[in-house]
Design a protein around this motif. Sequence first.
Motif, PDB file in Angstrom:
ATOM      1  N   ILE A  16      84.563 -33.073 -26.545  1.00 42.67           N
ATOM      2  CA  ILE A  16      83.601 -32.054 -26.093  1.00 42.67           C
ATOM      3  C   ILE A  16      84.011 -31.539 -24.717  1.00 42.67           C
ATOM      4  CG2 ILE A  16      81.220 -31.706 -25.279  1.00 42.67           C
ATOM      5  CD1 ILE A  16      80.357 -33.595 -27.576  1.00 42.67           C
ATOM      6  N   ARG A  17      84.422 -32.479 -23.848  1.00 40.02           N
ATOM      7  CA  ARG A  17      84.872 -32.082 -22.516  1.00 40.02           C
ATOM      8  C   ARG A  17      86.070 -31.123 -22.628  1.00 40.02           C
ATOM      9  NH1 ARG A  17      84.810 -33.759 -17.046  1.00 40.02           N
ATOM     10  NH2 ARG A  17      83.258 -35.366 -17.338  1.00 40.02           N
ATOM     11  N   GLU A  18      86.994 -31.470 -23.517  1.00 43.65           N
ATOM     12  CA  GLU A  18      88.165 -30.600 -23.710  1.00 43.65           C
ATOM     13  C   GLU A  18      87.741 -29.212 -24.188  1.00 43.65           C
ATOM     14  OE1 GLU A  18      91.914 -33.570 -24.675  1.00 43.65           O
ATOM     15  OE2 GLU A  18      90.813 -32.707 -26.354  1.00 43.65           O
ATOM     16  N   ARG A  19      86.791 -29.206 -25.121  1.00 37.75           N
ATOM     17  CA  ARG A  19      86.342 -27.921 -25.660  1.00 37.75           C
ATOM     18  C   ARG A  19      85.664 -27.091 -24.569  1.00 37.75           C
ATOM     19  NH1 ARG A  19      82.939 -29.412 -30.065  1.00 37.75           N
ATOM     20  NH2 ARG A  19      84.596 -30.919 -30.466  1.00 37.75           N
ATOM     21  N   ARG A  20      84.845 -27.745 -23.735  1.00 31.45           N
ATOM     22  CA  ARG A  20      84.193 -27.023 -22.625  1.00 31.45           C
ATOM     23  C   ARG A  20      85.230 -26.374 -21.722  1.00 31.45           C
ATOM     24  NH1 ARG A  20      80.265 -31.157 -21.497  1.00 31.45           N
ATOM     25  NH2 ARG A  20      81.499 -31.776 -19.699  1.00 31.45           N
ATOM     26  N   ARG A  21      86.324 -27.110 -21.491  1.00 33.05           N
ATOM     27  CA  ARG A  21      87.375 -26.562 -20.629  1.00 33.05           C
ATOM     28  C   ARG A  21      88.049 -25.361 -21.280  1.00 33.05           C
ATOM     29  NH1 ARG A  21      89.891 -32.372 -18.984  1.00 33.05           N
ATOM     30  NH2 ARG A  21      88.481 -32.843 -17.280  1.00 33.05           N
ATOM     31  N   TRP A  22      88.255 -25.453 -22.597  1.00 31.37           N
ATOM     32  CA  TRP A  22      88.821 -24.292 -23.304  1.00 31.37           C
ATOM     33  C   TRP A  22      87.902 -23.083 -23.150  1.00 31.37           C
ATOM     34  CZ3 TRP A  22      93.529 -23.538 -24.126  1.00 31.37           C
ATOM     35  CH2 TRP A  22      94.386 -24.572 -24.513  1.00 31.37           C
ATOM     36  N   HIS A  23      86.582 -23.331 -23.267  1.00 30.00           N
ATOM     37  CA  HIS A  23      85.624 -22.229 -23.123  1.00 30.00           C
ATOM     38  C   HIS A  23      85.732 -21.599 -21.732  1.00 30.00           C
ATOM     39  CE1 HIS A  23      82.913 -24.047 -26.499  1.00 30.00           C
ATOM     40  NE2 HIS A  23      83.996 -23.448 -26.955  1.00 30.00           N
ATOM     41  N   ALA A  24      85.858 -22.460 -20.711  1.00 36.22           N
ATOM     42  CA  ALA A  24      85.967 -21.937 -19.345  1.00 36.22           C
ATOM     43  C   ALA A  24      87.217 -21.075 -19.201  1.00 36.22           C
ATOM     44  CB  ALA A  24      86.000 -23.088 -18.344  1.00 36.22           C
ATOM     45  N   ILE A  25      88.318 -21.548 -19.788  1.00 32.20           N
ATOM     46  CA  ILE A  25      89.567 -20.785 -19.710  1.00 32.20           C
ATOM     47  C   ILE A  25      89.411 -19.447 -20.435  1.00 32.20           C
ATOM     48  CG2 ILE A  25      91.924 -20.742 -20.634  1.00 32.20           C
ATOM     49  CD1 ILE A  25      92.191 -23.628 -19.734  1.00 32.20           C
ATOM     50  N   PHE A  26      88.773 -19.487 -21.586  1.00 31.38           N
ATOM     51  CA  PHE A  26      88.549 -18.274 -22.361  1.00 31.38           C
ATOM     52  C   PHE A  26      87.666 -17.291 -21.579  1.00 31.38           C
ATOM     53  CE2 PHE A  26      86.553 -15.878 -25.885  1.00 31.38           C
ATOM     54  CZ  PHE A  26      87.721 -15.373 -26.436  1.00 31.38           C
ATOM     55  N   LEU A  27      86.651 -17.829 -20.901  1.00 29.12           N
ATOM     56  CA  LEU A  27      85.759 -16.985 -20.100  1.00 29.12           C
ATOM     57  C   LEU A  27      86.540 -16.279 -18.991  1.00 29.12           C
ATOM     58  CD1 LEU A  27      82.731 -16.244 -19.533  1.00 29.12           C
ATOM     59  CD2 LEU A  27      82.765 -18.084 -17.841  1.00 29.12           C
ATOM     60  N   LEU A  29      89.654 -15.644 -18.976  1.00 26.71           N
ATOM     61  CA  LEU A  29      90.544 -14.677 -19.618  1.00 26.71           C
ATOM     62  C   LEU A  29      89.803 -13.363 -19.849  1.00 26.71           C
ATOM     63  CD1 LEU A  29      93.468 -15.006 -20.552  1.00 26.71           C
ATOM     64  CD2 LEU A  29      92.620 -15.374 -22.860  1.00 26.71           C
ATOM     65  N   LEU A  30      88.555 -13.476 -20.289  1.00 22.61           N
ATOM     66  CA  LEU A  30      87.725 -12.296 -20.514  1.00 22.61           C
ATOM     67  C   LEU A  30      87.474 -11.542 -19.206  1.00 22.61           C
ATOM     68  CD1 LEU A  30      84.903 -13.138 -23.078  1.00 22.61           C
ATOM     69  CD2 LEU A  30      86.663 -11.383 -23.209  1.00 22.61           C
ATOM     70  N   ILE A  31      87.120 -12.312 -18.161  1.00 21.88           N
ATOM     71  CA  ILE A  31      86.861 -11.690 -16.857  1.00 21.88           C
ATOM     72  C   ILE A  31      88.112 -10.961 -16.379  1.00 21.88           C
ATOM     73  CG2 ILE A  31      86.229 -12.107 -14.449  1.00 21.88           C
ATOM     74  CD1 ILE A  31      84.694 -14.568 -15.358  1.00 21.88           C
ATOM     75  N   ALA A  32      89.267 -11.601 -16.575  1.00 24.00           N
ATOM     76  CA  ALA A  32      90.532 -10.983 -16.163  1.00 24.00           C
ATOM     77  C   ALA A  32      90.730  -9.662 -16.902  1.00 24.00           C
ATOM     78  CB  ALA A  32      91.690 -11.933 -16.418  1.00 24.00           C
ATOM     79  N   LEU A  33      90.410  -9.649 -18.192  1.00 19.90           N
ATOM     80  CA  LEU A  33      90.576  -8.428 -18.990  1.00 19.90           C
ATOM     81  C   LEU A  33      89.669  -7.315 -18.480  1.00 19.90           C
ATOM     82  CD1 LEU A  33      90.950  -9.313 -22.760  1.00 19.90           C
ATOM     83  CD2 LEU A  33      92.355  -7.783 -21.374  1.00 19.90           C
ATOM     84  N   VAL A  34      88.422  -7.679 -18.227  1.00 19.31           N
ATOM     85  CA  VAL A  34      87.457  -6.684 -17.746  1.00 19.31           C
ATOM     86  C   VAL A  34      87.923  -6.126 -16.402  1.00 19.31           C
ATOM     87  CG1 VAL A  34      85.105  -6.367 -16.866  1.00 19.31           C
ATOM     88  CG2 VAL A  34      85.493  -7.689 -18.956  1.00 19.31           C
ATOM     89  N   SER A  35      88.309  -7.045 -15.516  1.00 15.03           N
ATOM     90  CA  SER A  35      88.761  -6.636 -14.196  1.00 15.03           C
ATOM     91  C   SER A  35      89.985  -5.730 -14.307  1.00 15.03           C
ATOM     92  CB  SER A  35      89.083  -7.876 -13.374  1.00 15.03           C
ATOM     93  OG  SER A  35      89.658  -7.514 -12.165  1.00 15.03           O
TER      94      SER A  35
END
Lengths: 349, 264
Positions: A16-27, A29-35
């Motif tokens: 679960i901890r690993e998955r949370r970290r993947w989510h943070a990385i994905f988030l 990535l999204l912010i980077a795209l928007v920016s």
Amino acid sequence: MLTPSAIGTAIAAHRIRERRRWHAIFLFLLIALVSFVLDVATGPSMLSPAAVVSSIFRIGDSDAMTDAIVMSLRLPMALMALVVGAALGAGGAQMQTLLNNPMASPYTLGMAAAAGFGAALSLYFGGFGLEPMISVPLGAFIFSMLAAAFLFALSAMRRVSGETIILGGIALLFLFQSLLSLLQFLSSPELAQQILFWLFGSLTKTTWPTLAITAGVTFVSCLILLGYSWKLAALRMGEARAASLGVNVSRLRIEVLAVVAIMTATATSFVGVIGFIGLVAPHIARMVVGEDQRFYLPMSLLAGAVMLSAASVLSKSIVPGALFPVGIITAIVGVPFLLWLIFARKRSL
Amino acid sequence: MIHLDSVEIRRGGQVIVSDLSAHLQPGHVHAILGPNGTGKTTLLRALFGELPISSGRIRLGDLVMAERPPSHWRDHFSYMSQDNNADVALTVLEVVVLGRLGKLQLHIDDEILTLALEKLQETGILHLADRYIASLSGGQRQMALFAQVLMREPKAMLLDEPCSALDMKHQMSLLELLVQETRRNNWTSVVVLHDLNLAAQYADRLLVLGGGRCQAFGAPADVLTPELVSKTYGVPVEILHDSAGHPVIQPVRPRTISFHREAS
């Protein structure tokens, strides 16, 4: 006595901890795209994000004017912001890991100052007969690598701790800053102006070829660094313990320092001195995903990319129509941010 | 099996350990004892190949170390240093997994996780698996680092004061686990201890260092005589025996006349 169920629960918790970290990385990535889209949209003539997307992907009917602005001017700059931010973020992260010190970054270790001096020297001597497009980044790169070579020599010595290397780096920072001042003092006002302009890191010098070089070097370097993930995590446990876990510490230090030096020197050579990203991005990554290097490295890279891209948007929108050097923005925004991070960390411990 | 043949270790020109010979046997726990600054840690670091030996030689099975350790020497050792600081944002589980450094891929599979969690269960800190190591107490951190060295598959286990931050219960459970695992895996275990009584209870062999020389080497009951301990540590002691027959060392307070000043 072993209870398999307790172990099963603990494995699940870890996943679960690993998955949370993947989510943070994905988030991020999204912010980077928007920016990134905002970065392309912002400028003397404002474009709508929709127009930007349709122009980049050539969907729908776009007018030639928009295409020209996007493709030849803004796209390379916006991509360069992401790539340089990533290089500085990842580079700073690994310098902090390597030297076991949260104050380490390409800037604080004098590599950026050395690059500035190299660029200024090249401008002062008229580029040694080369095109300024080539000679200035080359000068910056050579001097940045010279500074790194000094740090290599220090780290190759036996019984030299990470702290000593930091102090050596700070000495370099002062040395190159004073040499730079000397050069500016000796220069004509026009030349001094040019040197000063280079020192304010700016993305406006970006061309497609410089972008391609920086992106290629950064990509390869980060792949290599990812391969060192576990050894670097072990190193964060202390040099003695890393050695007892089977890491050849001085070799690891030299190899990683070489990769980091090439990556950050390349980025700095093309855009000038951009401070604080290499220092702050790793702190953000540490807070969000911890120091399991498999997540820490990508997160530092993304945090750096987001920071520089956002700073680029900011640099164009403070005064509409005017463009501030992005290096000034990162420094001004970076300092309070760094202070906040330091105090937030103190409180959490 | 570790053979030490008249080993001498110098640091900064000074002889720290001299003329030390001993055979350390697999399946046995050997405790190194001695007063402060007598070369216990130096000896352990030399065994691990971290410090050069200036003369003599050390053998581990067929591997021979003289002056410099051969390559892969360290692969056969687990070494836990005195330092148990770890100011790093890694979870306890991640720290223990690092014990298998050589075999880690980018994805950690369930097999390694299970192994690491079993070590945490054996050391009694499974409930801390998901906590950051920096947030633990000194004793908990020491247990986590012990779990980390258990993850390696060594021939020899070197522990430098592994109990320094532990309470009585955890000191006992750590040493008990060390003895069990040493027997089960046939490790040659060497542990620096300060507590003579714990050493007498858990170690098979004691190596007493004094002034960089071996003062005694043998089974606890043979080694721990009042004369030897008094001479080595410079304090008078009595040796008692507990119900299991283990020697218990009792320092004797010098009987000097004490003056009590009236409160004025």
